[in-house]
Design a protein around this motif. Sequence first.
Motif, PDB file in Angstrom:
ATOM      1  N   LEU A 155       0.842  -1.201   0.000  1.00 35.17           N
ATOM      2  CA  LEU A 155       0.000   0.000   0.000  1.00 35.17           C
ATOM      3  C   LEU A 155       0.874   1.247   0.000  1.00 35.17           C
ATOM      4  CD1 LEU A 155      -2.767  -1.018   2.598  1.00 35.17           C
ATOM      5  CD2 LEU A 155      -3.038  -0.788   0.111  1.00 35.17           C
ATOM      6  N   ARG A 156       1.905   1.242   0.824  1.00 39.16           N
ATOM      7  CA  ARG A 156       2.853   2.363   0.882  1.00 39.16           C
ATOM      8  C   ARG A 156       3.637   2.487  -0.432  1.00 39.16           C
ATOM      9  NH1 ARG A 156       6.444   5.455   4.167  1.00 39.16           N
ATOM     10  NH2 ARG A 156       8.629   4.883   3.923  1.00 39.16           N
ATOM     11  N   SER A 157       4.046   1.335  -0.984  1.00 36.96           N
ATOM     12  CA  SER A 157       4.770   1.322  -2.249  1.00 36.96           C
ATOM     13  C   SER A 157       3.910   1.882  -3.380  1.00 36.96           C
ATOM     14  CB  SER A 157       5.198  -0.111  -2.578  1.00 36.96           C
ATOM     15  OG  SER A 157       5.647  -0.220  -3.902  1.00 36.96           O
ATOM     16  N   THR A 158       2.631   1.508  -3.395  1.00 35.51           N
ATOM     17  CA  THR A 158       1.714   2.013  -4.423  1.00 35.51           C
ATOM     18  C   THR A 158       1.616   3.528  -4.362  1.00 35.51           C
ATOM     19  OG1 THR A 158       0.410  -0.028  -4.410  1.00 35.51           O
ATOM     20  CG2 THR A 158      -0.673   1.961  -5.238  1.00 35.51           C
ATOM     21  N   ARG A 159       1.499   4.067  -3.142  1.00 34.17           N
ATOM     22  CA  ARG A 159       1.360   5.509  -3.010  1.00 34.17           C
ATOM     23  C   ARG A 159       2.618   6.230  -3.477  1.00 34.17           C
ATOM     24  NH1 ARG A 159      -2.314   8.984  -3.954  1.00 34.17           N
ATOM     25  NH2 ARG A 159      -2.514  10.703  -2.481  1.00 34.17           N
ATOM     26  N   GLU A 160       3.782   5.696  -3.129  1.00 36.19           N
ATOM     27  CA  GLU A 160       5.018   6.361  -3.552  1.00 36.19           C
ATOM     28  C   GLU A 160       5.162   6.318  -5.070  1.00 36.19           C
ATOM     29  OE1 GLU A 160       9.430   7.199  -1.947  1.00 36.19           O
ATOM     30  OE2 GLU A 160       8.483   5.361  -1.282  1.00 36.19           O
ATOM     31  N   ARG A 179       5.039   9.909 -10.050  1.00 27.25           N
ATOM     32  CA  ARG A 179       4.645  10.249 -11.416  1.00 27.25           C
ATOM     33  C   ARG A 179       4.264  11.726 -11.548  1.00 27.25           C
ATOM     34  NH1 ARG A 179       0.507   5.166 -12.019  1.00 27.25           N
ATOM     35  NH2 ARG A 179       2.043   3.519 -12.463  1.00 27.25           N
ATOM     36  N   VAL A 180       3.980  12.357 -10.409  1.00 30.78           N
ATOM     37  CA  VAL A 180       3.454  13.720 -10.432  1.00 30.78           C
ATOM     38  C   VAL A 180       4.434  14.739  -9.852  1.00 30.78           C
ATOM     39  CG1 VAL A 180       1.530  15.197  -9.695  1.00 30.78           C
ATOM     40  CG2 VAL A 180       1.124  12.771 -10.204  1.00 30.78           C
ATOM     41  N   PHE A 181       5.135  14.336  -8.785  1.00 31.80           N
ATOM     42  CA  PHE A 181       5.999  15.272  -8.066  1.00 31.80           C
ATOM     43  C   PHE A 181       7.463  14.846  -8.185  1.00 31.80           C
ATOM     44  CE2 PHE A 181       1.875  15.130  -5.923  1.00 31.80           C
ATOM     45  CZ  PHE A 181       1.524  16.473  -5.912  1.00 31.80           C
ATOM     46  N   PRO A 182       8.396  15.790  -8.009  1.00 33.14           N
ATOM     47  CA  PRO A 182       9.822  15.427  -8.010  1.00 33.14           C
ATOM     48  C   PRO A 182      10.094  14.379  -6.934  1.00 33.14           C
ATOM     49  CG  PRO A 182       9.562  17.811  -8.104  1.00 33.14           C
ATOM     50  CD  PRO A 182       8.191  17.248  -7.848  1.00 33.14           C
ATOM     51  N   HIS A 237      12.559  13.831  -4.930  1.00 34.58           N
ATOM     52  CA  HIS A 237      13.073  14.270  -3.628  1.00 34.58           C
ATOM     53  C   HIS A 237      11.945  14.794  -2.740  1.00 34.58           C
ATOM     54  CE1 HIS A 237      12.939  18.223  -5.630  1.00 34.58           C
ATOM     55  NE2 HIS A 237      12.973  18.753  -4.422  1.00 34.58           N
ATOM     56  N   VAL A 238      10.911  15.356  -3.339  1.00 37.12           N
ATOM     57  CA  VAL A 238       9.757  15.829  -2.580  1.00 37.12           C
ATOM     58  C   VAL A 238       8.955  14.638  -2.054  1.00 37.12           C
ATOM     59  CG1 VAL A 238       7.590  17.120  -2.717  1.00 37.12           C
ATOM     60  CG2 VAL A 238       9.630  17.986  -3.876  1.00 37.12           C
ATOM     61  N   VAL A 239       8.737  13.655  -2.916  1.00 40.68           N
ATOM     62  CA  VAL A 239       7.989  12.462  -2.526  1.00 40.68           C
ATOM     63  C   VAL A 239       8.698  11.737  -1.378  1.00 40.68           C
ATOM     64  CG1 VAL A 239       7.119  10.217  -3.305  1.00 40.68           C
ATOM     65  CG2 VAL A 239       7.031  12.204  -4.840  1.00 40.68           C
ATOM     66  N   CYS A 240      10.018  11.624  -1.477  1.00 41.48           N
ATOM     67  CA  CYS A 240      10.785  10.929  -0.431  1.00 41.48           C
ATOM     68  C   CYS A 240      10.724  11.699   0.892  1.00 41.48           C
ATOM     69  CB  CYS A 240      12.238  10.751  -0.872  1.00 41.48           C
ATOM     70  SG  CYS A 240      12.437   9.518  -2.197  1.00 41.48           S
ATOM     71  N   ALA A 241      10.686  13.019   0.811  1.00 41.88           N
ATOM     72  CA  ALA A 241      10.553  13.818   2.036  1.00 41.88           C
ATOM     73  C   ALA A 241       9.200  13.563   2.689  1.00 41.88           C
ATOM     74  CB  ALA A 241      10.718  15.302   1.715  1.00 41.88           C
ATOM     75  N   TRP A 242       8.166  13.385   1.900  1.00 39.83           N
ATOM     76  CA  TRP A 242       6.825  13.117   2.434  1.00 39.83           C
ATOM     77  C   TRP A 242       6.731  11.708   3.027  1.00 39.83           C
ATOM     78  CZ3 TRP A 242       3.854  15.193  -2.451  1.00 39.83           C
ATOM     79  CH2 TRP A 242       3.825  16.604  -2.400  1.00 39.83           C
ATOM     80  N   LEU A 243       7.355  10.722   2.360  1.00 35.31           N
ATOM     81  CA  LEU A 243       7.214   9.340   2.809  1.00 35.31           C
ATOM     82  C   LEU A 243       8.321   8.901   3.760  1.00 35.31           C
ATOM     83  CD1 LEU A 243       5.129   9.388   0.434  1.00 35.31           C
ATOM     84  CD2 LEU A 243       5.585   6.945   0.251  1.00 35.31           C
ATOM     85  N   GLY A 244       9.349   9.735   3.930  1.00 32.64           N
ATOM     86  CA  GLY A 244      10.356   9.440   4.938  1.00 32.64           C
ATOM     87  C   GLY A 244      11.377   8.397   4.554  1.00 32.64           C
TER      88      GLY A 244
END
Length: 429
Positions: free
Chosen positions: A331-336, A341-344, A346-353
């Motif tokens: 579920l977490r992998s799907t969200r990342e 696909r939409v955001f840079p 580095h931004v996605v990784c900051a959100w998901l930790g």
Amino acid sequence: MAGILELRGGRKAIQYYDPSGNRPTIRLGKMSMRDAEKVKTKIEDLVKAKIVGIAIEPDTAKWLSELPATMYDRLVACGLTKPREKEEIPELEQFLDSYIAKRTDVKGETAKVYKRCRNHLVKYFGAGKSIAEINQGNADDWRLWLADTQKLAKGTIGRTCGIAKQFFHYAVKRHFIQQNPFAELSAQVKGNPDRFYFVPGADAERILACGKNLEYNAIFALARYGGLRTPSEQFGLRWRDIDWERNRFTVHAPKTEHHDGKEKRDVPLFPELRPHLEALYDEIVTLTGKAPDEDAWVVTKHRTTGNLRTHMERLIEKSGLKPWPKIFQNLRSTRETELARVFPLHVVCAWLGNTQLIAAKHYLQITDSDFDNAAGALLKALPQTAPRPLTASHGDNRNCDFLEGNANPLTSVSGLMGGTGLEPVTSWV
């Protein structure tokens, strides 16, 4: 007080003046000059303590306690330290239980991994096995047993071997054994594409529609739409962490809190997630007649109900779908994957930790829609031009009698071979 001797083959030795004015030599073996300098400093501290009659520095005492037996015995022979008191070599179960009990610094999930590794070691070698009797060949056989008999996944085997290596490294530091029999086992943990599963939004909504328990729906939504680790990050979420006005919430991350600045992170209150948290909040207001306390946990009822995965499997089956492997991680992998696909990244990784390397290795997936989108984009990008007829060149045609009609050989060969490589090229992105 002491000097470094450079010997052949990169080997080093320390020579120093002892209280009697003699110059003993301690051979260090092959090492860098930088490491030899560190040893020299420690030996100087030992000599100083012996001459003046004072205690050695704490860091020198720690260094001494971790020295291999061979090097330590050389210092004893020179009179720089006392012989070690021999400890009784413990049996395997006793040693492992003692080590795990001391590790009060690790989190609950890590403690579980330690205990699983402990159980695998005890089951294979036996509780009463002396740790000194386990050699490298035994360690290799144990790894094969994990794969062949226990049927563990490659990533789990790597993680288990890493923990075993950690256990026996401590045994070396305690001087129970001289070498770590698990030192050469690979502890690399790789992502397993066969266990990846992408949970489409339509399936997620179908599952949520079957859920009657709003708290459990929130748990699912926090994993699928918020990308939270389950259960550690979900169980750390309080109502005060949700900033409804700024449309974000704060996640406390036990897994990364030992890294500077990684103990918590802010995550957007995504539009797919917000309704499920609001529904849970409103239900509490309806049942109690007041808003939940700011310090109250968001997940309260299901903190002690046992295995969340079992409950989730029942909910998935209730929706008519088949449970997938590694339910919450996927579920977490799907969200990342969606967010990337939409955001840079580095931004996605900051959100998901997590880091971009970890995301690429363990979370980001390639889906069927990626292939479909790529094929569609390629068709749109290809130049839609009609083929041009070949025209004869009016250049110099000497020595081309073998070609009919005195055609230019370059043009004729290009017609046969599909182009000369010199024509203008239409490029696309």
